[in-house]
Design a protein around this motif. Sequence first.
Motif, short mmCIF file in Angstrom:
data_model
loop_
_atom_site.label_atom_id
_atom_site.label_comp_id
_atom_site.label_asym_id
_atom_site.label_seq_id
_atom_site.Cartn_x
_atom_site.Cartn_y
_atom_site.Cartn_z
N GLY A 270 -56.57 -69.12 -18.69
CA GLY A 270 -56.76 -69.44 -19.90
C GLY A 270 -57.02 -68.63 -21.40
N ALA A 271 -56.72 -69.50 -22.24
CA ALA A 271 -56.58 -69.25 -23.75
C ALA A 271 -58.12 -68.08 -24.08
CB ALA A 271 -56.33 -69.94 -24.80
N ALA A 272 -57.41 -67.56 -24.80
CA ALA A 272 -58.23 -66.22 -25.52
C ALA A 272 -58.41 -65.80 -27.16
CB ALA A 272 -59.54 -65.46 -24.91
N ASP A 273 -58.98 -66.01 -28.17
CA ASP A 273 -58.63 -64.86 -29.22
C ASP A 273 -58.27 -63.02 -28.87
OD1 ASP A 273 -58.23 -67.11 -30.37
OD2 ASP A 273 -59.53 -67.07 -32.13
N SER A 274 -57.63 -62.51 -29.16
CA SER A 274 -58.18 -61.29 -28.51
C SER A 274 -56.84 -59.96 -29.33
CB SER A 274 -57.35 -61.32 -27.53
OG SER A 274 -55.55 -61.41 -27.26
N SER A 275 -57.74 -59.07 -29.33
CA SER A 275 -57.19 -57.82 -30.16
C SER A 275 -56.96 -56.79 -29.30
CB SER A 275 -58.59 -57.31 -31.31
OG SER A 275 -58.77 -58.67 -32.19
N ILE A 276 -55.73 -56.14 -29.77
CA ILE A 276 -55.52 -54.50 -29.20
C ILE A 276 -55.17 -53.36 -29.51
CG2 ILE A 276 -54.02 -55.66 -29.07
CD1 ILE A 276 -53.40 -53.77 -26.06
N VAL A 277 -55.92 -52.29 -30.04
CA VAL A 277 -55.34 -51.17 -30.42
C VAL A 277 -55.14 -50.22 -29.49
CG1 VAL A 277 -57.01 -51.82 -32.55
CG2 VAL A 277 -57.59 -50.16 -30.69
N ALA A 278 -54.00 -49.61 -29.97
CA ALA A 278 -53.68 -48.14 -28.96
C ALA A 278 -53.36 -46.54 -29.79
CB ALA A 278 -52.17 -48.79 -27.97
N GLY A 279 -53.56 -45.81 -29.23
CA GLY A 279 -53.03 -44.36 -29.60
C GLY A 279 -52.76 -43.72 -28.49
N SER A 280 -51.44 -42.96 -28.93
CA SER A 280 -51.05 -41.50 -28.13
C SER A 280 -51.73 -40.25 -28.30
CB SER A 280 -49.69 -42.33 -28.16
OG SER A 280 -48.63 -41.66 -28.75
N PHE A 281 -51.04 -39.07 -27.14
CA PHE A 281 -51.88 -38.48 -27.39
C PHE A 281 -50.73 -37.30 -27.40
CE2 PHE A 281 -55.67 -41.15 -27.86
CZ PHE A 281 -56.19 -40.46 -29.49
N ALA A 282 -50.82 -36.15 -28.18
CA ALA A 282 -49.69 -35.92 -27.11
C ALA A 282 -50.47 -34.42 -26.73
CB ALA A 282 -48.80 -34.95 -28.08
N PRO A 283 -49.62 -33.63 -25.03
CA PRO A 283 -50.20 -32.51 -24.18
C PRO A 283 -50.35 -31.20 -25.71
CG PRO A 283 -47.54 -32.74 -23.82
CD PRO A 283 -48.18 -34.01 -25.12
N ALA A 284 -51.67 -30.94 -25.35
CA ALA A 284 -51.57 -29.71 -25.77
C ALA A 284 -50.68 -27.78 -25.31
CB ALA A 284 -52.98 -29.06 -25.97
N VAL A 285 -49.97 -27.42 -26.23
CA VAL A 285 -50.04 -26.15 -26.12
C VAL A 285 -50.45 -24.87 -25.42
CG1 VAL A 285 -48.28 -24.61 -26.85
CG2 VAL A 285 -47.51 -27.33 -26.81
N THR A 286 -50.65 -24.98 -24.55
CA THR A 286 -51.56 -23.77 -24.17
C THR A 286 -51.00 -21.59 -24.10
OG1 THR A 286 -51.20 -24.49 -21.89
CG2 THR A 286 -52.89 -25.59 -22.50
N ALA A 287 -52.13 -21.66 -24.10
CA ALA A 287 -51.34 -19.91 -23.57
C ALA A 287 -50.91 -19.92 -22.88
CB ALA A 287 -52.51 -19.53 -23.89
N SER A 288 -50.74 -20.21 -21.45
CA SER A 288 -50.67 -20.07 -20.67
C SER A 288 -49.27 -20.34 -20.79
CB SER A 288 -51.00 -20.71 -19.07
OG SER A 288 -51.54 -21.83 -19.22
N ALA A 289 -49.22 -21.69 -21.18
CA ALA A 289 -47.33 -22.60 -21.42
C ALA A 289 -46.31 -21.77 -21.65
CB ALA A 289 -48.01 -23.91 -21.95
N ILE A 290 -47.49 -21.10 -23.20
CA ILE A 290 -46.53 -20.34 -24.05
C ILE A 290 -46.17 -18.67 -23.26
CG2 ILE A 290 -46.16 -18.78 -25.91
CD1 ILE A 290 -48.16 -20.44 -27.02
N ARG A 291 -46.94 -18.51 -22.46
CA ARG A 291 -46.19 -17.30 -21.86
C ARG A 291 -45.51 -17.26 -20.50
NH1 ARG A 291 -50.64 -16.06 -20.16
NH2 ARG A 291 -51.81 -17.33 -18.48
N ASN A 292 -45.21 -18.79 -20.17
CA ASN A 292 -44.65 -19.25 -19.55
C ASN A 292 -43.00 -19.14 -20.09
OD1 ASN A 292 -46.24 -18.80 -17.00
ND2 ASN A 292 -46.53 -21.17 -16.97
N LEU A 293 -43.00 -19.93 -20.93
CA LEU A 293 -41.90 -19.99 -21.50
C LEU A 293 -41.61 -18.98 -22.19
CD1 LEU A 293 -42.46 -22.79 -24.25
CD2 LEU A 293 -41.16 -22.56 -22.20
#
Length: 122
Positions: free
Chosen positions: A93-116
Amino acid sequence: IEAVSLIGTVTDAVEANAGDDTDGGTTADVSITTVAANAWIVAGMTHYTTATVTPVANFTERAEIATANILGAIGTREVVSPGATTVGWTWTGAADSSIVAGSFAPAVTASAIRNLALLGVG
């Protein structure tokens, strides 16, 4: 009120965003281009009927609320490889609509930096 909490992401700045309005359609969807690998997309929509909505493929609905001829929903998707991704919902069934989207990057953690560092990267 609908909300999503993202743990392990950079939430002080959205890496990409997109939005769309439709008049009388049967979908509320949008293409958003993520920049980072393993980013999370969050999208919210409203449509002016209380018809049941179905999320598009590979998109997970987290909440849906209908009141007095308006339905709202929120959903997420993790994107392993950066690029254009479509998120949203469909209904009958037809209806007026609105949508918004955002993307978020993964955080770089201390453990990730240590592993690298242990791997000799950086």
